[in-house]
Design an enzyme around this catalytic site. Sequence first.
Site, PDB file in Angstrom:
ATOM      1  N   THR A  39       0.824  -1.210   0.000  1.00  0.00           N
ATOM      2  CA  THR A  39       0.000   0.000   0.000  1.00  0.00           C
ATOM      3  C   THR A  39       0.857   1.258   0.000  1.00  0.00           C
ATOM      4  O   THR A  39       0.492   2.280  -0.594  1.00  0.00           O
ATOM      5  CB  THR A  39      -0.949   0.002   1.211  1.00  0.00           C
ATOM      6  OG1 THR A  39      -1.766  -1.169   1.169  1.00  0.00           O
ATOM      7  CG2 THR A  39      -1.852   1.227   1.203  1.00  0.00           C
ATOM      8  N   HIS A  42       1.557   1.847  -3.469  1.00  0.00           N
ATOM      9  CA  HIS A  42       0.380   2.428  -4.125  1.00  0.00           C
ATOM     10  C   HIS A  42       0.311   3.929  -3.865  1.00  0.00           C
ATOM     11  O   HIS A  42       0.083   4.734  -4.781  1.00  0.00           O
ATOM     12  CB  HIS A  42      -0.904   1.757  -3.610  1.00  0.00           C
ATOM     13  CG  HIS A  42      -1.210   0.445  -4.253  1.00  0.00           C
ATOM     14  ND1 HIS A  42      -1.984   0.323  -5.377  1.00  0.00           N
ATOM     15  CD2 HIS A  42      -0.825  -0.809  -3.931  1.00  0.00           C
ATOM     16  CE1 HIS A  42      -2.083  -0.941  -5.728  1.00  0.00           C
ATOM     17  NE2 HIS A  42      -1.388  -1.655  -4.860  1.00  0.00           N
TER      18      HIS A  42
END
Length: 330
Positions: A39, A42
């Site tokens: 994440t 991301h």
Amino acid sequence: MKAAVLQGIKQIEVQEWQYPAPSSQKVIIKVKSCGICGTDQHIYHGHPGSAEVHPPIVLGHELAGEVVEVGSEVKGFRTGDRVSIDPNIYCGVCDYCRSNRAHLCSNLQAVGVTRDGGMAEYCLVPAANCYLIPEGMTFEEAALVEPLGCVLHGFKKIKFSPLSKVLIIGGGFIGQLFLQLVKRQEVSSIMVSEPVENKKELLYKLGADEVVHPNGISAVEADVVIECVGRPESMELAVKSAGKGGQVLFFGVAAPETAISVSPFEIFSKELTIKGSFINPYTQEEAIALIAKKAVDAGMLISHRFTIEELPEAMANFPNLKVSKAVITY
């Protein structure tokens, strides 16, 4: 204090950052270890995390450390305590919080996402989000409690039996955690789909009965499919690989714009159950216990270690480094 600060898309700078101001219901921890999550990658590339991210901000939601300051209203913690952090902060008043679905909170905040996190020497966190860790647990293991907690949340959505044929798509860090949990269920068989050859030895060691390249599982009919990648081809493969009455768990984090092609007739005719899994509601203590008694060996899954100074280059070259799981060392 020194921190790796996200300034914008693909922009992380190591700089002097303001030491956190004490707060009555919070503690300041000296960060001892911080995991680098998919994440975080991301967010680095401009996608949201569990909530919207507004630079400049210090990332790092998988963290553990030592308490160095305690707020005036904090009970149960003192300086010197060793803690693992659950980063997610719920409002407690929205419909989701009041219906026992706090992880879907309409006002979700998170350390390392909406608030400064663990990619710094010190971090301010609510005392309610701190969990004591046993003396035998390393800080690296404690930093990996949060991802295991997320995996536990998804794992609990699946029903297993001794007859279950399980397929795990993705043999990276998350797939390796799922593999260890599934192995404890004594299911019929566990197949892992993983294209990287050098991961096979570890996957077999962790309990896989078979490790195959994604191109080699077209004829599989699994009772349980756990997708840990988040790419269109792997998510489509998850649905196709599920047998009649099968369960499919989408755990891998896809980019927001990702779309997949799925046959509704296939879902209907095979009577599939398809579920998603989001973050880690109240699984921190269970994850600590599993790691503490080595029921899940998280520490052995670390493939790379970086200092804060090395972080900007590491984040920029993450795919080329062939990282399975990385942590920041202090």
